[in-house]
Design a protein around this motif. Structure first.
Motif: not given
Ligand SMILES: [Zn+2]
Length: 311
Positions: A160, A170, A172, A177
């Motif tokens: 990340h 990403c 997340c 990332h």
């Protein structure tokens, strides 16, 4: 003979292995599904441990690897992807109270780094970076003979890091990332986009990373470009890790790394170009992991044995 129990909890399966003192092969191991309809996954984990605790043999300690952010200092699972009900779970205290032995917890990618260092491709090194490239990208850092945990125990999220500002989103939620660019799904998304834009290829619509690697081995230009690109960004990230941590070995695990030179060649090429000075590359080894899916389990073993010895 005294034993240590190592556990690796994943989104689909939980594994347990029992290691006799000073042995590196388990005398018993088993795995069960993480979920069932009639039992919570926490109850299943506790039952799994009860089933592998040997009768009449002393139990030294229990080590457990789980995915996602955890607090290793306090033994608490903060949030675990695929294990939604395990939020803020003081798992170490629960295990300690139920089984009456010391227990310790680690993030699975961190523990895979620890496992490869103690028992796998990183033996004998004092400074190591481990990167697992599969559905996601995780990692761990051994620095001066210690697993790097950080202030809150959240260190080593090597997937990340931002590698491509304004790049793909990403898992997340952040853009650009490394995981979004160079994981299996990241590679597949890039190929799907290029196919849609009309790039010629032998690949059919929406191939997965494995199909793309097979096509690359057959000489498909788009597939080759996709791995070249992923390797390039991995190389950039690794060059950054070299300058921050100055390791002597980089170990690559996870399904995508199985493509070998297809990924390793562009990684090495980019690392060569992107580091600050040649000193970072002197004696540097970039190699594949040795323990495969067992790395996290062996890391949990190392963690538990260290805990017992410290007492
Ligand atoms: Zn991310």
């Amino acid at each position: 003979m005294p034993v240590t129990i190592a556990l690796d909890v994943g989104g689909t399966h939980m594994r347990a292995a029992v290691f006799p003192e000073n042995e590196i092969s388990p005398c018993f191991q088993t795995r069960i599904r993480t979920y069932s309809e009639d039992e919570s996954s926490l109850d299943r984990l506790m039952r799994l441990i009860s089933e592998v605790v040997p009768d009449g043999e002393p139990l030294h300690a229990i080590g457990i690897a789980v995915p996602g952010p955890i607090d290793p200092h306090n033994g608490v699972i903060l949030t675990a992807p695929n294990l939604q009900e395990w939020v803020g779970l003081p798992i170490v205290q629960m295990i300690r109270e139920k089984f009456g032995v010391p227990a310790a917890l680690g993030n699975d990618a961190n523990l895979a780094a620890l496992g490869e260092w103690r028992f796998g491709a990183g033996q004998g090194h004092h400074h190591l970076i481990y990167l697992t490239i599969s559905t996601g990208i995780g990692g761990g850092v051994i620095c001066d003979d210690q697993l790097l945990l950080g202030y809150k125990g959240l260190a080593g999220e090597l997937g990340h890091v931002t590698i491509l500002p304004n790049g793909p989103i990403c898992s997340c939620g952040q853009p650009g990332h490394l995981e979004a660019v160079a994981s299996g799904p990241g590679i597949a998304a890039y190929v799907a986009e290029q196919l849609q834009a009309g790039q010629p290829s032998t690949l059919a619509e929406n191939p997965d990373a494995k199909t793309i690697s097979q096509a690359a081995l057959q000489g498909d230009l788009l597939a080759l470009e996709a791995f070249q690109r992923a390797g390039h960004y991995l190389g950039l990230a690794i060059a950054n890790y070299l300058m921050i941590f100055n390791p002597s070995i980089i170990i690559l695990g996870g399904g995508v790394s199985q493509t070998g030179d297809l990924l390793l060649d562009p990684i090495r090429e980019t690392v060569n170009e992107a580091v600050l000075s040649d000193h970072y590359k002197e004696d540097l080894i970039i190699t594949l992991a040795a323990l495969g899916d067992d790395a996290g389990l062996y890391g949990a073993l190392a963690l538990a044995r260290d805990l017992f010895q410290e007492r």
